[in-house]
Design an enzyme around this catalytic site. Sequence first.
Site, PDB file in Angstrom:
ATOM      1  N   ALA A   8       0.875  -1.170   0.000  1.00 39.28           N
ATOM      2  CA  ALA A   8       0.000   0.000   0.000  1.00 39.28           C
ATOM      3  C   ALA A   8       0.909   1.216   0.000  1.00 39.28           C
ATOM      4  O   ALA A   8       1.861   1.285   0.768  1.00 39.28           O
ATOM      5  CB  ALA A   8      -0.906   0.007   1.221  1.00 39.28           C
ATOM      6  N   SER A   9       0.609   2.158  -0.877  1.00 43.31           N
ATOM      7  CA  SER A   9       1.421   3.369  -0.915  1.00 43.31           C
ATOM      8  C   SER A   9       1.151   4.186   0.333  1.00 43.31           C
ATOM      9  O   SER A   9       0.227   3.917   1.087  1.00 43.31           O
ATOM     10  CB  SER A   9       1.085   4.193  -2.160  1.00 43.31           C
ATOM     11  N   THR A  10       1.958   5.195   0.544  1.00 47.96           N
ATOM     12  CA  THR A  10       1.795   6.022   1.736  1.00 47.96           C
ATOM     13  C   THR A  10       0.463   6.766   1.719  1.00 47.96           C
ATOM     14  O   THR A  10      -0.057   7.107   2.762  1.00 47.96           O
ATOM     15  CB  THR A  10       2.960   7.018   1.866  1.00 47.96           C
TER      16      THR A  10
END
Length: 185
Positions: A8-10
């Site tokens: 999951a990206s930031t």
Amino acid sequence: MLIGYARASTQDRRLELQREALTKAGCPRVFEDKVSGTRADRPGLAKALEMLRDGDTLVVWKLDRLGHGVKQLVDLVDKLHARGIQFKSIADAIDTGTPSGRFFFDVMASLAKMERELVVERTRAGLEVARQLGRKGGRKPKMTDSKIESAKKLLASGVPPKDVAKNLGVSVPTLYRWVPASAHA
């Protein structure tokens, strides 16, 4: 064995959808990261890669979960293949264990190589045009002709180099690079 990897990206820290899809795809182990795909240090991916053995398959939900950029992705899949490991992307319907999946990655690798060559070619052409127009690359010099003349006059009149450098907004080494000590002795 199928080994899953979810990232999951930031901005979007939700992994549930990916975890569920990887479990449904038959992955008994799923490694996760909650970091940007541009970061090189992804502990979950490192653990997944460490666990993979010859004949295993690394499974991701989508290609962009594994890496940003075609080159990064192709390089990683090439390293996996060198170890006898396949790659599968669920949402993109890519499986390098099949002839069409391998073909897809060969095409991607060719496109990535061509893209790199085009960037190099355009950069060289741009630098050549700039040179022909009399431009130099790099940072503009801190010392202008007027600053050099001022420095010479101030140094000749006995002002300490430290004070001259401070007045001109440069360091003493920069001052001496442009106005050598022999020029004002």
